[in-house]
Design an enzyme around this catalytic site. Structure first.
Site, short mmCIF file in Angstrom:
data_model
loop_
_atom_site.label_atom_id
_atom_site.label_comp_id
_atom_site.label_asym_id
_atom_site.label_seq_id
_atom_site.Cartn_x
_atom_site.Cartn_y
_atom_site.Cartn_z
N SER A 209 54.07 43.41 36.58
CA SER A 209 54.54 44.65 37.54
C SER A 209 54.18 45.93 36.53
CB SER A 209 56.19 44.59 37.74
OG SER A 209 56.38 45.33 38.67
N ASP B 65 56.55 36.28 46.23
CA ASP B 65 57.07 37.59 45.69
C ASP B 65 56.95 38.68 46.91
OD1 ASP B 65 57.04 40.05 44.76
OD2 ASP B 65 55.32 39.50 43.05
N HIS C 109 58.65 37.40 41.90
CA HIS C 109 57.83 38.45 41.08
C HIS C 109 57.97 38.17 39.47
CE1 HIS C 109 56.28 42.35 40.80
NE2 HIS C 109 57.21 42.74 39.88
#
Length: 271
Positions: free
Chosen positions: A103, A222, A250
């Site tokens: 991320s 995700d 995620h």
């Protein structure tokens, strides 16, 4: 054995986990959600990596046990995160390294590889920020965290696949560190900067400028950075491979740590 250590990087006291005495150096960068840190995000995966790699997992500024500057001159910008992480890798003195970023950590890994390519041998981008992300209720849950335990439970649900069951203590741990006054203040500034910029993204030209071997990993479920973003990274990066993990959101390193470690290991050994 996982050990805790500290060093100074770009003038900021930086906490990190380290494990493994030999092997290729591997730097693991957590994401930017509330309650994120190296301990909560990487401990499970480190247990699988440490037998073959020398592992380093830092807390980014504003997270975990690293510095949380309250100076108005420090903006918690992406450039500052990139500079800090490059300085961290330099201080380790073990490069070039493989950087694995999740991320916001993926965007930070990209920044190091683009600005100081001599420090990076390979990249693994996992649910990485960097390309435009479509708005979703899950993303809104993260960006509008209310610092309650129920709010943290909603974040964990937003970040994981539909079959994930949070281990005992996960939500309580992440909530506890998220409400520490300095951490809360830093997170408020981090999300404020992100909102003002319209999200964590860089130009496609900057993504395409990264030419080291890159593995793009995405959870098929995700709902924060959808799999379509992984396809765009693959289009832009000339030296990229891709893996889509089923029954995964995620957090591949948390939801499927052994499978994720095996995928990374295969990529590193091949390149």
């Amino acid at each position: 054995m996982i050990e805790s250590a500290h060093l100074d990087a770009a003038g900021l006291a930086t906490h990190y986990l380290t494990a493994g005495a030999a092997g290729e150096p591997l730097v693991l960068i957590h994401g930017g959600g509330a309650g994120a840190d190296a301990i909560g995000n990487w401990t499970g995966a480190i247990a699988h990596f440490a037998s073959a790699y020398r592992v380093f997992a830092p807390d980014m500024p504003g997270f975990g046990q690293s510095a949380k500057p309250d100076d108005p001159g420090y903006g918690y910008t992406q450039d500052e995160r990139d500079q800090h992480m490059a300085a961290f890798v330099e201080r380790l003195g073990v490069g070039p390294v493989t950087i694995v970023g999740n991320s916001m950590g993926g965007l930070t890994a990209l920044g190091v590889a683009r600005k100081q390519p001599e420090l990076v041998a390979r990249l693994v981008l996992m649910g990485s920020a960097g390309v435009p992300v479509p708005p979703s209720p899950q993303l809104a849950t993260i960006m509008n965290y209310d610092f309650t335990k129920q709010g943290m439970a909603r974040i964990v649900d937003a970040l994981t696949g539909p079959n994930f069951i949070a281990p005992e203590g996960m939500i309580a741990y992440r909530h506890r560190i998220s409400v520490e006054p300095a951490t809360r203040a830093a997170y408020t500034r981090i999300t404020g900067w992100n909102k003002a910029r319209g999200g964590l993204q860089i130009s496609e030209a900057d993504i395409a400028a990264v030419t080291c071997p890159t593995l793009v990993v995405s959870g098929k479920e995700d709902r924060v950075v959808p799999v379509t973003c992984a396809y765009r990274f693959l289009d832009l990066n000339p030296q990229s491979w891709g893996v889509i993990m089923p029954d995964c959101g995620h957090w591949p390193m948390i939801e499927h740590p052994q499978a994720f470690a095996e995928i990374v290991d295969q990529f590193v050994r091949r390149h």
